[in-house]
Design an enzyme around this catalytic site. Structure first.
Site, mmCIF file in Angstrom:
data_model
loop_
_atom_site.group_PDB
_atom_site.id
_atom_site.type_symbol
_atom_site.label_atom_id
_atom_site.label_comp_id
_atom_site.label_asym_id
_atom_site.label_seq_id
_atom_site.Cartn_x
_atom_site.Cartn_y
_atom_site.Cartn_z
ATOM 1 N N GLU A 67 24.936 25.963 44.204
ATOM 2 C CA GLU A 67 24.539 26.410 42.861
ATOM 3 C C GLU A 67 25.111 25.452 41.807
ATOM 4 O O GLU A 67 26.266 25.031 41.912
ATOM 5 C CB GLU A 67 25.102 27.828 42.637
ATOM 6 C CG GLU A 67 24.733 28.439 41.303
ATOM 7 C CD GLU A 67 25.386 29.814 41.071
ATOM 8 O OE1 GLU A 67 26.433 30.098 41.692
ATOM 9 O OE2 GLU A 67 24.853 30.597 40.268
ATOM 10 N N LYS A 141 17.607 32.672 39.011
ATOM 11 C CA LYS A 141 18.610 33.696 39.361
ATOM 12 C C LYS A 141 18.242 35.034 38.704
ATOM 13 O O LYS A 141 18.116 35.119 37.470
ATOM 14 C CB LYS A 141 19.988 33.215 38.907
ATOM 15 C CG LYS A 141 21.162 34.040 39.381
ATOM 16 C CD LYS A 141 22.470 33.340 38.972
ATOM 17 C CE LYS A 141 23.706 33.976 39.547
ATOM 18 N NZ LYS A 141 24.933 33.206 39.234
ATOM 19 N N CYS A 182 23.636 32.876 44.460
ATOM 20 C CA CYS A 182 24.994 33.413 44.349
ATOM 21 C C CYS A 182 25.034 34.932 44.154
ATOM 22 O O CYS A 182 24.866 35.680 45.103
ATOM 23 C CB CYS A 182 25.764 32.658 43.272
ATOM 24 S SG CYS A 182 27.552 32.720 43.555
HETATM 25 N N1 LIG Z 1 29.055 33.104 40.578
HETATM 26 C C1 LIG Z 1 28.292 34.160 40.883
HETATM 27 O O1 LIG Z 1 27.111 34.184 40.600
HETATM 28 C C2 LIG Z 1 28.817 35.342 41.604
HETATM 29 C C3 LIG Z 1 30.248 35.465 41.944
HETATM 30 O O2 LIG Z 1 31.087 34.598 41.702
HETATM 31 C C4 LIG Z 1 30.595 36.737 42.633
HETATM 32 O O3 LIG Z 1 29.687 37.536 42.899
HETATM 33 O O4 LIG Z 1 31.772 36.952 42.949
#
Ligand SMILES: NC(=O)CC(=O)C(=O)O
Length: 282
Positions: A67, A141, A182
């Site tokens: 990401e 996302k 993520c």
């Molecule tokens: N960075 C993200 O999108 C999510 C995250 O860091 C987590 O769910 O913990």
């Protein structure tokens, strides 16, 4: 009862699960690139290029990036590093590189994510490129990471980013792939919908934070995989930069599902996941 008749009519309308199609490759190597990022976008692009070439040289037919690999992960950086993916060319040097490499190396790329500018909005967007270098899918996302844990972490992605509005599933040379980014992995319904739509593989480029992340990042991947009958850890790494190569064999999926037939034994008469997007398109 009004509520049960509502549920029953939803059930009656819910579309059946889609079987997995047979992709051109059912047995192949996957390469996962874990990259560190600098404040220099040109360097980040060159660095990702080298990692993809390296994974392909080790035989990977599907290569994944993390990401936000072309920019620091901050609300201050997203507007500065964002690219107009739809305009392409000079407006999006990061995706131009992904397109060029997927074609030259004859590989599929799930291009992690980059900040995307579209009109006056910004998104956290994953691009999937096919072996012909064409953009096959864009996932924005869906679940923005807005969190405030006093004394530990405050990060409100929605201060700069807009949430995507659709799940993304795409047919490639290496199978039908469902994409999340993520925080999207914390929502099991998304993964279940991808499985119901015949996905072979779920890809979640991530850049977890160090407060809520470490206890959960592997657990979440295993949980989503187990919910949908994938499950086994084939390869993993630590925190440093790494390229992980692993063999994927889809015949194992069929075998595991035959051995443990939970899909057939699910009690759809008592509970059911409703795929609103498919439902509304019928
Ligand atoms: N960075 C993200 O999108 C999510 C995250 O860091 C987590 O769910 O913990």
């Amino acid at each position: 009862m009004a509520s049960s008749s509502l549920i029953n009519s939803e059930l009656a309308r819910s579309p059946p699960a889609i079987p997995m199609p047979t992709p051109p490759l059912t047995n192949f190597k996957i390469g996962l690139c874990q990259l560190s990022v600098t404040s220099d976008k040109t360097k980040n692009i060159a660095h990702a290029r080298t990692a993809i070439q390296n994974a392909a040289a080790q035989g990977a037919k599907l290569v994944l990036l993390p990401e936000i690999w072309n920019s620091p992960y901050s609300n201050a950086s997203f507007p500065v590093y964002a690219e107009d993916i739809d305009a392409g060319g000079d407006a999006s040097p990061s995706t131009a590189m992904l397109s060029e490499l997927s074609r030259l190396l004859n590989i599929t790329i799930v291009g992690g994510s980059i900040p995307e500018r579209s009109g006056d909005r910004l998104y956290n967007t994953c691009c999937v490129f096919g072996t012909d270098g064409k953009l096959k899918a864009k996932h924005r996302k869906i679940h923005l990471f807005d969190i405030d844990i006093p004394g530990k972490i405050t990060f409100i992605e929605s201060e700069t980013l807009t949430a995507g509005e659709t799940p993304t599933i795409v047919d490639t040379e290496v199978g039908r792939i469902g994409i999340g980014i993520c925080y999207d992995i914390r929502f099991p319904e998304l993964a279940m919908i991808y499985a119901a739509r015949g996905a072979h593989l779920l890809c979640y480029p991530g850049a977890f934070n160090m407060t809520t992340g470490p206890l959960h990042w592997e657990l979440l991947q295993r949980a989503r995989a187990t919910d949908n009958q994938f499950g086994e850890v084939l390869a993993t790494t630590e925190h440093e930069e790494a390229i992980i190569i692993a063999e994927i064999d889809y015949s194992i999926l069929e075998q595991r599902r035959t051995n443990l037939p939970v899909t057939k034994q699910r009690r759809g008469d008592l509970y059911q996941l409703v795929d609103l997007q498919r439902l509304n398109s019928h």
